[in-house]
Design an enzyme around this catalytic site. Sequence first.
Site: not given
Ligand code: NAD
Length: 491
Positions: A147, A171, A174, A224, A279, A380
């Site tokens: 997000f 994808k 959401e 994450s 991030c 985090e």
């Molecule tokens: P999230 O892991 O909750 O969700 C990320 C994506 O995965 C979304 O599209 C979600 O719908 C999907 N998803 C969630 N659970 C899933 C599962 N069990 N199986 C398959 N798909 C699933 O992350 P978020 O809260 O949307 O984003 C924040 C996180 O992203 C933070 O941890 C941040 O550090 C990380 N981030 C990392 C970088 C990087 O370059 N390393 C860059 C941006 C964000």
Amino acid sequence: MRTITHWINGTAVDGTGAVEVENPATDSAVATAPMADAATIDTAVSSGLKAFEGWSQTPQSRRVHVLFKARDLLLEHRDELAALISEEHGKTLDDAAGEVTRAVDSIELACGGPAQLRGATSLQTGPSIDTKSVLHPLGVCVGITPFNFPAMMGLMMMSVALAAGNTFVWKPSEQDPGVCVRIAELFSQAGLPDGVLNVVHGGVEASQRLIDSPDTEAVSFVGSSDVAQVIYERAAAAGKRVQAFGGAKNHLVVMPDADLEVTADQLTAAAFGAAGQRCMAISVAVVVGPTAEPLLERLAERARNVVVGAGSETGVEVGPVVSRRSQQRVQQVVRDAVAAGARAVVDRSAETVPGYESGYFVGPTLLTDVDVTSPVYTQELFAPVLVVLRVDTLDEALELIRSHRYGNGASIFTQNGAAANEFERRVTAGMVGVNVAIPVPVAAYAVQGWKASAFGDTGLNNASWSFYTRPKYVTSRWESVRGQDFGFNPN
Ligand code: NAD
């Protein structure tokens, strides 16, 4: 209220199972987005597969023309895209416009694709034999994005993927999917053929269906770390290429000779900007030597003065966090840390914003005397909470960073070249800053963390040409050679 659609085969596609997308500043629904069922996911993948035949055979220069045009359109529509991002994510309009600009950086990189897609040829690798390598696109590539950068992360993946001749199914999260469909529309307007870029909405099941599909070749994920690991394992088990980028807890080391005013300015923006939901946000300052108290004074003054409010309001510096769940989780972790003995130098975590009383605000919070085994340090938080630790030596600072689960970014502030050099050499993080608090490399380099911040071995942007192509090696002879060689001798 807006209705967000899927984008499949160059067309807006309605769907069922709609979820509400909220404005985090107001706690009110601003849009609905459909949740793709299995059939919708399969349709998006098959349209990508069908489009692959034409797009992969399209001359590189024509692919690049489309990217150039898309780049121009995104810049022309930057304010509109920023407003969409801000409304669904909560970040300020300025910050959202900056995200669009950084996203365009990836398209500009991909416009140089032809130079990256060259193979190599060697003459006379045997008698009248030549050997060459060529780079092929893979097919349908999947991007699953978080997000916090709803536009940029997808573009960091797809720009190179498309330039290399792949098709893409995106994808998005959401929680803020609106801008992604608008970006797909603009690519279509730029001349991208139908089916080359598809956007489907959904959560866990949608991701899983995309990964498991026999017709998808590669999976790029950002989110994450726990999810990154699950995705990495699932995609690898399905025989897919996978790169999965995870979470972070970025440390900034302050050496005794650092300019405290400059350091406090930079730390304040890096820790609290975007409500700490980058991030590469700094969430831990490690002060080496005796300057912790004077630095804390300067940070406290700045933290108290940060303007918190709705991202759409002029003058606001920090918007809300993305969801009520996130707000409540962070507030609880801060309460627990203080109950366990941490000193809250500034605690604005439970602040409300006049006129936006229902918003998911967490104000800048500055903690010290924190136990390094407590969740406020180990986890985090993804919120504007800065922990300040004290150590006596650079060695100790490096050891703290080494022992942490994450290794996305790390920075040092110093005027001493030797200390900076030692930090650069020894620090266990993928993106390193020297007097730069948020060292996200430009697209010509790569975005890539270490340890639990990244699973897989290719970074995004310029490091992903090899991820989005597969090599083929051709050995050829155009001279007729008689005789049978049973010996497997050199050519
Ligand atoms: P999230 O892991 O909750 O969700 C990320 C994506 O995965 C979304 O599209 C979600 O719908 C999907 N998803 C969630 N659970 C899933 C599962 N069990 N199986 C398959 N798909 C699933 O992350 P978020 O809260 O949307 O984003 C924040 C996180 O992203 C933070 O941890 C941040 O550090 C990380 N981030 C990392 C970088 C990087 O370059 N390393 C860059 C941006 C964000």
